[in-house]
Scaffold this motif. Structure first.
Motif, PDB file in Angstrom:
ATOM      1  N   PHE A 155       0.831  -1.323   0.076  1.00 44.31           N
ATOM      2  CA  PHE A 155       0.054   0.224  -0.023  1.00 44.31           C
ATOM      3  C   PHE A 155       0.813   1.254  -0.315  1.00 44.31           C
ATOM      4  O   PHE A 155       1.830   1.290   0.801  1.00 44.31           O
ATOM      5  CB  PHE A 155      -1.036  -0.003   1.093  1.00 44.31           C
ATOM      6  CG  PHE A 155      -1.873  -1.321   1.173  1.00 44.31           C
ATOM      7  CD1 PHE A 155      -2.977  -1.036   0.627  1.00 44.31           C
ATOM      8  CD2 PHE A 155      -1.296  -2.183   1.923  1.00 44.31           C
ATOM      9  CE1 PHE A 155      -3.897  -2.331   0.655  1.00 44.31           C
ATOM     10  CE2 PHE A 155      -2.291  -3.392   2.020  1.00 44.31           C
ATOM     11  CZ  PHE A 155      -3.636  -3.410   1.346  1.00 44.31           C
ATOM     12  N   ILE A 156       0.738   2.266  -0.995  1.00 45.27           N
ATOM     13  CA  ILE A 156       1.677   3.341  -1.113  1.00 45.27           C
ATOM     14  C   ILE A 156       0.707   4.573  -0.834  1.00 45.27           C
ATOM     15  O   ILE A 156      -0.156   4.952  -1.568  1.00 45.27           O
ATOM     16  CB  ILE A 156       2.232   3.392  -2.364  1.00 45.27           C
ATOM     17  CG1 ILE A 156       3.103   2.091  -2.512  1.00 45.27           C
ATOM     18  CG2 ILE A 156       3.142   4.650  -2.577  1.00 45.27           C
ATOM     19  CD1 ILE A 156       2.353   1.078  -3.444  1.00 45.27           C
ATOM     20  N   LEU A 157       0.960   5.321   0.298  1.00 45.02           N
ATOM     21  CA  LEU A 157       0.302   6.586   0.618  1.00 45.02           C
ATOM     22  C   LEU A 157       1.363   7.641   0.099  1.00 45.02           C
ATOM     23  O   LEU A 157       2.192   8.145   0.885  1.00 45.02           O
ATOM     24  CB  LEU A 157       0.016   6.566   1.881  1.00 45.02           C
ATOM     25  CG  LEU A 157      -0.746   7.712   2.638  1.00 45.02           C
ATOM     26  CD1 LEU A 157      -2.178   7.769   2.145  1.00 45.02           C
ATOM     27  CD2 LEU A 157      -0.682   7.968   4.291  1.00 45.02           C
ATOM     28  N   ASP A 158       0.985   8.169  -0.811  1.00 47.19           N
ATOM     29  CA  ASP A 158       1.771   9.312  -1.570  1.00 47.19           C
ATOM     30  C   ASP A 158       1.097  10.203  -2.309  1.00 47.19           C
ATOM     31  O   ASP A 158       0.483   9.880  -3.344  1.00 47.19           O
ATOM     32  CB  ASP A 158       2.770   8.870  -2.395  1.00 47.19           C
ATOM     33  CG  ASP A 158       4.155   9.926  -2.650  1.00 47.19           C
ATOM     34  OD1 ASP A 158       3.744  11.015  -2.779  1.00 47.19           O
ATOM     35  OD2 ASP A 158       5.345   9.449  -3.278  1.00 47.19           O
ATOM     36  N   ASP A 197      -5.636  12.194  -1.531  1.00 48.65           N
ATOM     37  CA  ASP A 197      -6.651  11.699  -0.521  1.00 48.65           C
ATOM     38  C   ASP A 197      -7.127  10.028  -1.023  1.00 48.65           C
ATOM     39  O   ASP A 197      -8.090   9.869  -1.014  1.00 48.65           O
ATOM     40  CB  ASP A 197      -7.966  12.389  -1.006  1.00 48.65           C
ATOM     41  CG  ASP A 197      -7.684  13.979  -0.443  1.00 48.65           C
ATOM     42  OD1 ASP A 197      -6.882  14.162   0.586  1.00 48.65           O
ATOM     43  OD2 ASP A 197      -8.488  14.810  -0.661  1.00 48.65           O
ATOM     44  N   GLY A 198      -6.005   9.365  -1.056  1.00 53.76           N
ATOM     45  CA  GLY A 198      -6.213   8.044  -1.369  1.00 53.76           C
ATOM     46  C   GLY A 198      -4.681   7.216  -1.198  1.00 53.76           C
ATOM     47  O   GLY A 198      -3.825   7.792  -0.830  1.00 53.76           O
ATOM     48  N   TYR A 199      -4.835   6.216  -2.133  1.00 50.07           N
ATOM     49  CA  TYR A 199      -3.464   5.422  -1.949  1.00 50.07           C
ATOM     50  C   TYR A 199      -3.367   4.681  -3.239  1.00 50.07           C
ATOM     51  O   TYR A 199      -4.286   4.377  -4.154  1.00 50.07           O
ATOM     52  CB  TYR A 199      -3.546   4.490  -0.624  1.00 50.07           C
ATOM     53  CG  TYR A 199      -4.606   3.575  -0.480  1.00 50.07           C
ATOM     54  CD1 TYR A 199      -4.552   2.139  -1.090  1.00 50.07           C
ATOM     55  CD2 TYR A 199      -5.828   3.707   0.101  1.00 50.07           C
ATOM     56  CE1 TYR A 199      -5.532   1.401  -1.130  1.00 50.07           C
ATOM     57  CE2 TYR A 199      -6.681   2.756   0.336  1.00 50.07           C
ATOM     58  CZ  TYR A 199      -6.518   1.645  -0.465  1.00 50.07           C
ATOM     59  OH  TYR A 199      -7.458   0.629  -0.198  1.00 50.07           O
ATOM     60  N   ALA A 200      -2.103   3.855  -3.482  1.00 53.58           N
ATOM     61  CA  ALA A 200      -1.835   2.951  -4.690  1.00 53.58           C
ATOM     62  C   ALA A 200      -1.508   1.733  -3.905  1.00 53.58           C
ATOM     63  O   ALA A 200      -1.386   1.674  -2.824  1.00 53.58           O
ATOM     64  CB  ALA A 200      -0.793   3.439  -5.399  1.00 53.58           C
ATOM     65  N   TRP A 201      -1.764   0.700  -4.697  1.00 55.18           N
ATOM     66  CA  TRP A 201      -1.632  -0.857  -4.102  1.00 55.18           C
ATOM     67  C   TRP A 201      -0.979  -1.698  -5.477  1.00 55.18           C
ATOM     68  O   TRP A 201      -1.117  -1.249  -6.549  1.00 55.18           O
ATOM     69  CB  TRP A 201      -3.006  -1.246  -3.680  1.00 55.18           C
ATOM     70  CG  TRP A 201      -3.761  -1.444  -4.765  1.00 55.18           C
ATOM     71  CD1 TRP A 201      -4.088  -2.513  -5.776  1.00 55.18           C
ATOM     72  CD2 TRP A 201      -5.154  -0.724  -5.176  1.00 55.18           C
ATOM     73  NE1 TRP A 201      -5.164  -2.153  -6.287  1.00 55.18           N
ATOM     74  CE2 TRP A 201      -5.772  -1.163  -6.064  1.00 55.18           C
ATOM     75  CE3 TRP A 201      -5.559   0.529  -4.615  1.00 55.18           C
ATOM     76  CZ2 TRP A 201      -6.951  -0.506  -6.689  1.00 55.18           C
ATOM     77  CZ3 TRP A 201      -6.444   1.214  -5.041  1.00 55.18           C
ATOM     78  CH2 TRP A 201      -7.364   0.530  -6.321  1.00 55.18           C
TER      79      TRP A 201
END
Length: 344
Positions: free
Chosen positions: A167-170, A176-180
């Motif tokens: 999970f990438i919070l950047d 306002d979200g994240y990548a995975w």
């Protein structure tokens, strides 16, 4: 034909219900079962085991990677995760279903009946499992779907090999979200999503993200996930899964919740069919059950808003402190001990 129960929607929630209710059941969906995947399809291995769907497993993962723009923090999963094949999962459950299936476009709810493009179907018990649109509930309650409570995510499958759930919070990648990155048997499902990104405007950002991984973006899939608990009952309808907004805020996890509430709702519906309780009593019991879980939704929503409102450097500091031995095991324990799935 007379039915005891009509279930509108044949994904996680609808199929769970269909397999746990004994009676004359009609299952309706707009497409073939398992044909339209919008989920990233990652959950606990325990969920697949309890649902007797282990054959759909693609890859088992025991390490989680939580990443910010400042650092990457790996930790051991409280329980093993896995990715799975959506079509295979749905087909396994559907093969056990002994009722009737109708492929039809569901248009709404009217006078105790489900209206479709192939006719009107009636039953004393009706369950809305139509996803975030909540087609039946929305047709009788104006403004039922709040677009401010929708998480929008898209993903693609790429030839990127990994052995951990990431999970990438950047905010440089997505606001306002994240990548995975969810590894599968060959390659990975790579996606991103957030609360303020509408439509398919995220596709360019997803392309940039996959390019940074050194791979080309493939076919895109995705959709909306409601992350605000809406409630379990509207009029005389039971609502289960995304139609009830049962995916968690912050993580947007919804598979486990759809199955959990599907199992609980099925138990109540069975009591109605067996005439142990009335429909009115069943609706009240299910609504109360859903409301008993509202506290965890509020806590996760507060955390989601807190993360979105803080500077990334501070969020990274909290992440670094939380993703250590005892703290992360405590957090995971609290999170995953809620809504345990029962064996089929």
């Amino acid at each position: 034909m007379d039915y005891d129960v009509i279930i509108a929607g044949a994904s996680f929630a609808g199929l769970t219900l269909a397999n746990r209710i004994r009676g004359r059941i009609l299952l309706i969906d707009r497409s073939d079962v398992g044909a339209l995947q919008t989920s990233a399809c990652a959950t606990l291995v325990d969920v697949l085991e309890k649902m007797d769907c282990k054959d759909s497993l693609l890859k088992e993962l025991d390490t989680v990677n939580w990443q910010t723009c400042y650092g990457s923090y790996k930790f051991k999963a409280f329980e093993p995760f896995c990715t799975f094949d959506y079509k295979e999962f749905c087909q396994i459950l559907f093969k056990k279903f002994e009722g009737e299936f109708v492929k039809a476009q569901i248009k709404g709810y009217e006078d105790g009946s489900v209206v479709t493009n192939k006719g009107v179907f009636t039953a004393p018990i009706i369950v809305d499992c139509t996803g975030w649109r909540a087609v039946l509930a929305s047709s009788i309650k104006k403004g039922f779907v709040d677009k401010k409570e929708l998480f929008f995510g898209i993903e693609t499958v790429v030839p990127y090999e990994d052995h951990k759930l990431s999970f990438i919070l950047d905010r440089k990648i997505v606001k306002d979200g994240y990548a995975w990155i969810f590894p599968i048997d060959s390659g990975s499902r790579v996606g991103l999503g957030g609360m303020t990104n509408d439509g398919w405007s995220l596709s360019d950002k997803l392309n940039d993200f996959t390019s940074a991984l050194g791979v080309d973006m493939g076919k895109i899939q995705g959709g909306y996930i409601p992350v605000g608990l809406r409630g379990g009952v509207v009029d005389k309808l039971f609502l289960v899964g995304d139609s009830a907004g049962q995916a968690f805020p912050l993580t947007a996890e919804g598979i486990r919740q759809s199955i959990y509430f599907g199992q609980e709702c099925a138990e109540i519906i069975q009591k109605i069919i067996d005439r142990d309780i009335t429909l009115k009593e069943g609706l009240k019991a299910y609504d109360s059950l859903v409301e008993e879980h509202r506290r965890i939704y509020r806590r996760l929503l507060w955390t989601q808003n807190w993360v979105q409102g803080k500077k990334q450097r501070f969020v990274d500091l909290v992440s670094r402190l939380s993703c250590r031995g005892s703290p992360i095991q405590f957090i995971q324990g609290k999170y995953f001990k809620t809504m345990r799935i029962r064996s089929q």
